[in-house]
Design a protein around this motif. Structure first.
Motif, PDB file in Angstrom:
ATOM      1  N   UNK A 344       0.833  -1.206   0.000  1.00 41.55           N
ATOM      2  CA  UNK A 344       0.000   0.000   0.000  1.00 41.55           C
ATOM      3  C   UNK A 344       0.867   1.255   0.000  1.00 41.55           C
ATOM      4  N   UNK A 345       1.948   1.232   0.778  1.00 34.89           N
ATOM      5  CA  UNK A 345       2.839   2.385   0.827  1.00 34.89           C
ATOM      6  C   UNK A 345       3.534   2.608  -0.514  1.00 34.89           C
ATOM      7  N   UNK A 346       3.954   1.525  -1.190  1.00 40.22           N
ATOM      8  CA  UNK A 346       4.618   1.672  -2.467  1.00 40.22           C
ATOM      9  C   UNK A 346       3.658   2.183  -3.535  1.00 40.22           C
ATOM     10  N   UNK A 347       2.439   1.719  -3.524  1.00 38.92           N
ATOM     11  CA  UNK A 347       1.458   2.259  -4.469  1.00 38.92           C
ATOM     12  C   UNK A 347       1.260   3.760  -4.240  1.00 38.92           C
ATOM     13  N   UNK A 348       1.200   4.153  -2.971  1.00 36.37           N
ATOM     14  CA  UNK A 348       1.039   5.574  -2.673  1.00 36.37           C
ATOM     15  C   UNK A 348       2.270   6.367  -3.109  1.00 36.37           C
ATOM     16  N   UNK A 349       3.457   5.819  -2.906  1.00 37.86           N
ATOM     17  CA  UNK A 349       4.674   6.527  -3.268  1.00 37.86           C
ATOM     18  C   UNK A 349       4.773   6.738  -4.786  1.00 37.86           C
ATOM     19  N   UNK A 350       4.194   5.828  -5.548  1.00 37.37           N
ATOM     20  CA  UNK A 350       4.192   5.974  -7.004  1.00 37.37           C
ATOM     21  C   UNK A 350       2.920   6.640  -7.521  1.00 37.37           C
ATOM     22  N   UNK A 351       2.063   7.076  -6.609  1.00 41.71           N
ATOM     23  CA  UNK A 351       0.858   7.778  -7.027  1.00 41.71           C
ATOM     24  C   UNK A 351      -0.178   6.888  -7.672  1.00 41.71           C
ATOM     25  N   UNK A 352      -0.173   5.612  -7.325  1.00 39.99           N
ATOM     26  CA  UNK A 352      -1.105   4.654  -7.917  1.00 39.99           C
ATOM     27  C   UNK A 352      -2.279   4.432  -6.976  1.00 39.99           C
ATOM     28  N   UNK A 353      -3.474   4.602  -7.507  1.00 39.37           N
ATOM     29  CA  UNK A 353      -4.666   4.490  -6.675  1.00 39.37           C
ATOM     30  C   UNK A 353      -5.311   3.121  -6.739  1.00 39.37           C
ATOM     31  N   UNK A 354      -4.898   2.312  -7.684  1.00 38.30           N
ATOM     32  CA  UNK A 354      -5.451   0.973  -7.828  1.00 38.30           C
ATOM     33  C   UNK A 354      -4.317  -0.042  -7.819  1.00 38.30           C
ATOM     34  N   UNK A 355      -4.683  -1.286  -7.581  1.00 39.78           N
ATOM     35  CA  UNK A 355      -3.724  -2.382  -7.647  1.00 39.78           C
ATOM     36  C   UNK A 355      -4.011  -3.162  -8.922  1.00 39.78           C
ATOM     37  N   UNK A 424      -4.929   8.382 -14.477  1.00 36.67           N
ATOM     38  CA  UNK A 424      -4.364   9.261 -13.457  1.00 36.67           C
ATOM     39  C   UNK A 424      -4.266  10.690 -13.977  1.00 36.67           C
ATOM     40  N   UNK A 425      -4.497  11.631 -13.083  1.00 32.86           N
ATOM     41  CA  UNK A 425      -4.415  13.060 -13.416  1.00 32.86           C
ATOM     42  C   UNK A 425      -3.168  13.648 -12.763  1.00 32.86           C
ATOM     43  N   UNK A 426      -2.359  14.348 -13.558  1.00 30.90           N
ATOM     44  CA  UNK A 426      -1.069  14.839 -13.070  1.00 30.90           C
ATOM     45  C   UNK A 426      -1.191  15.700 -11.829  1.00 30.90           C
ATOM     46  N   UNK A 427      -2.102  16.657 -11.829  1.00 33.26           N
ATOM     47  CA  UNK A 427      -2.170  17.631 -10.732  1.00 33.26           C
ATOM     48  C   UNK A 427      -2.552  16.965  -9.412  1.00 33.26           C
ATOM     49  N   UNK A 428      -3.606  16.150  -9.438  1.00 32.82           N
ATOM     50  CA  UNK A 428      -4.058  15.516  -8.193  1.00 32.82           C
ATOM     51  C   UNK A 428      -3.054  14.475  -7.719  1.00 32.82           C
ATOM     52  N   UNK A 429      -2.441  13.771  -8.665  1.00 32.65           N
ATOM     53  CA  UNK A 429      -1.445  12.778  -8.288  1.00 32.65           C
ATOM     54  C   UNK A 429      -0.236  13.454  -7.638  1.00 32.65           C
ATOM     55  N   UNK A 430       0.177  14.576  -8.185  1.00 37.03           N
ATOM     56  CA  UNK A 430       1.315  15.292  -7.624  1.00 37.03           C
ATOM     57  C   UNK A 430       1.045  15.716  -6.187  1.00 37.03           C
ATOM     58  N   UNK A 431      -0.136  16.232  -5.917  1.00 38.06           N
ATOM     59  CA  UNK A 431      -0.482  16.645  -4.555  1.00 38.06           C
ATOM     60  C   UNK A 431      -0.460  15.454  -3.603  1.00 38.06           C
ATOM     61  N   UNK A 432      -1.009  14.330  -4.050  1.00 35.33           N
ATOM     62  CA  UNK A 432      -1.040  13.145  -3.195  1.00 35.33           C
ATOM     63  C   UNK A 432       0.364  12.620  -2.937  1.00 35.33           C
ATOM     64  N   UNK A 433       1.217  12.621  -3.952  1.00 34.91           N
ATOM     65  CA  UNK A 433       2.572  12.101  -3.790  1.00 34.91           C
ATOM     66  C   UNK A 433       3.433  13.000  -2.914  1.00 34.91           C
TER      67      UNK A 433
END
Length: 499
Positions: A344-355, A424-433
């Motif tokens: 879960x942490x690695x998915x978050x670090x790469x900005x991935x919301x799904x598995x 994935x959307x660049x802006x929202x992914x960037x904020x999450x990462x």
């Protein structure tokens, strides 16, 4: 032990109400003793973020009373200072009795929100019966490192003991060279360790083992008392917390350096900062502790050692749990818990919301590429947040971290395709990462700069660095230099158990 009682006076210190729940245990669990006063103590730094946890006004830091209390020269009303006994496995070998060789528990105080109590422990406050021929003192160098790192880890969201203050003294002690001393005030709900249970098991004192287990469960895991086998449930919960802690460490590139069972918290906290380090040039086999010649506590070994330590705790609890099968059953979820949290942490670090199928291969290829190019761990993940799906030119700052640029180009195509697959959307992914991948960590060279200034009586860098590290995910453009690659001179820095 020197007679220091005449030098110790009682302080009212009206802001804190001190008790000592651990002191209610039978006397065999600890030795009551007074801290050994230090000459002419002075404030090195006080931590307002930590003081807020116990409702202490930071204005108190500059008071003579605060300095005297948290150097060990005075006692607060209600304090019952003691040092705890425990044993442990050190570098995989049974070491027998250890104990608080440099630590003295002052007592516990209520948290500011009233939900729990927090123990206050002085590290470096003088010799104890468990000092094993040592002087019980901590030097300024190691005190600064622990103070800064415990606060850095807390800001990263990783369970840890905290640090209230560093009090210095010009008193000299001999290490490799003469060094000035310091006292760190550490804070945690409990400093009970895996080795606390091992002590009673290996000494065949099962009644004391039960007393300790009942105390810990009642104080910190009361919900387990109603379970069919509270001791089994306790082991399972500690195992889960330890697995999660290991995943948290791996995800930020943190290396503890000395994962002995006497340094493992039964609350799943990062405890006892010594020769720690944050990964810089990525090497999964990196050993941060110069003393660890065999690499037992290398970065890629930490999850396995965490599991080994839980088995050591399980062995100690076996007389209470009742059977090997029930003990093994309590430990069976360690690996699944670790894998799930790390994934879960690695998915978050790469900005991935799904598995999705193939994610593990994407991660493996990324780390293999990072290893080959000696890519800086923290900078890579931070810059990855600026990756843009439709603009390959945006990859340049990230690409510059790689020697194997062709390999990076191949991986970036795979990553770009993976992002497109989940729209994935660049802006929202960037904020999450940016909320997941820190810009600032306590690199060894940053700590060393603060230490060298402090050794010349300039403590400003400690305060500045602490405040930067307490906002690790913020851009802080005015402090961008603190997020840069380490200078060449930092390659010669080493930390060891003596640190």
């Amino acid at each position: 032990m020197p007679d220091v009682a005449a030098k110790t006076i009682e302080s009212t210190f009206p802001q804190l109400t001190v008790e000592n729940g651990f002191a209610a245990l039978p006397p065999e669990f600890y030795t009551r003793l007074m801290p050994t006063p230090v000459p002419a103590p002075y404030l090195v730094d006080g931590n307002d973020t930590a003081s807020a946890l116990i409702g202490l006004d930071p204005a108190a830091f500059s008071s003579r009373q605060f300095i005297d209390v948290f150097s060990g020269n005075q006692l607060m009303a209600g304090s019952q200072p003691l040092s705890a006994v425990y044993s442990g496995h050190q570098f995989g070998q049974w070491a027998g009795q250890l104990g608080d060789g440099r630590a003295i528990l002052l007592g516990d105080v209520p948290s500011h929100d009233g939900t729990h109590r927090i123990e206050l422990q002085l590290k470096g406050a003088g010799a104890t019966p468990y000092s094993r021929m040592g002087d019980g003192r901590a030097v300024l160098r190691s005190s600064i490192r622990e103070y800064l790192c415990s606060e850095a880890m807390a800001a990263l969201g990783i369970p840890t003991s905290r640090a209230l203050s560093v009090i210095g003294s010009d008193q000299l002690v001999m290490r490799e060279t003469p060094e000035t001393t310091a006292v760190v005030t550490r804070m945690a709900p409990s400093f009970v360790r895996f080795g606390s249970f091992e002590h009673w098991f290996y000494n065949k004192k099962h009644n004391s083992l039960k007393i300790l287990a009942d105390y810990v469960i009642a104080q910190f895991y009361p919900e387990l008392k109603a379970t069919e086998n509270p001791y089994q449930a306790f082991l399972a919960e500690v195992s889960k917390r330890t697995a999660h802690l290991m995943a948290d460490w791996q995800a930020v590139g943190f290396m503890h350096g000395v994962m002995n069972t006497d340094n493992m918290s039964i609350l799943g906290l990062t405890l006892d900062y010594g020769p720690f380090g944050f990964m810089e040039a990525f090497d999964p086999g990196h050993i941060c502790n110069h003393t660890d010649q065999q690499g037992r506590y290398a970065y890629d070994m930490q999850p396995q050692i965490g599991h080994w330590n839980c088995y050591a705790l399980g062995q100690a609890l076996l007389p209470l749990i009742g059977s090997v099968e029930d003990t093994q059953d309590a430990l069976k979820d360690y690996q699944p818990q670790y894998v799930a949290r790390y994934d879960a942490l690695m998915h978050a670090k790469l900005g991935l919301q799904t598995v999705q199928h193939g994610d593990e291969q994407l991660f493996d290829a990324m780390f293999a590429l990072m290893k080959t190019s000696h890519t800086d761990f923290t900078l890579f993940f931070r810059r990855l947040g600026d990756f843009q799906i439709s603009d390959p030119l945006s990859d340049s700052p990230l690409r510059d971290l790689f020697i194997d640029t062709a390999g990076f180009d191949t991986w970036s195509l795979q990553y770009r395709a993976r992002l497109k697959a989940e729209h994935s959307m660049d802006a929202s992914r960037r904020l999450a990462m940016q909320k997941t991948n820190p810009k600032y960590v306590l690199r060894n060279y940053l700590a060393q700069v603060a230490i060298e200034k402090a050794q010349n009586k300039d403590y400003s860098e400690i305060s500045k660095l602490r405040k930067i590290l307490q906002r690790p995910f913020d851009e802080q453009p005015e402090h961008a230099d603190y997020a840069a690659l380490p200078p060449d001179w930092a390659n010669g820095l080493e930390v060891s158990c003596s640190t």
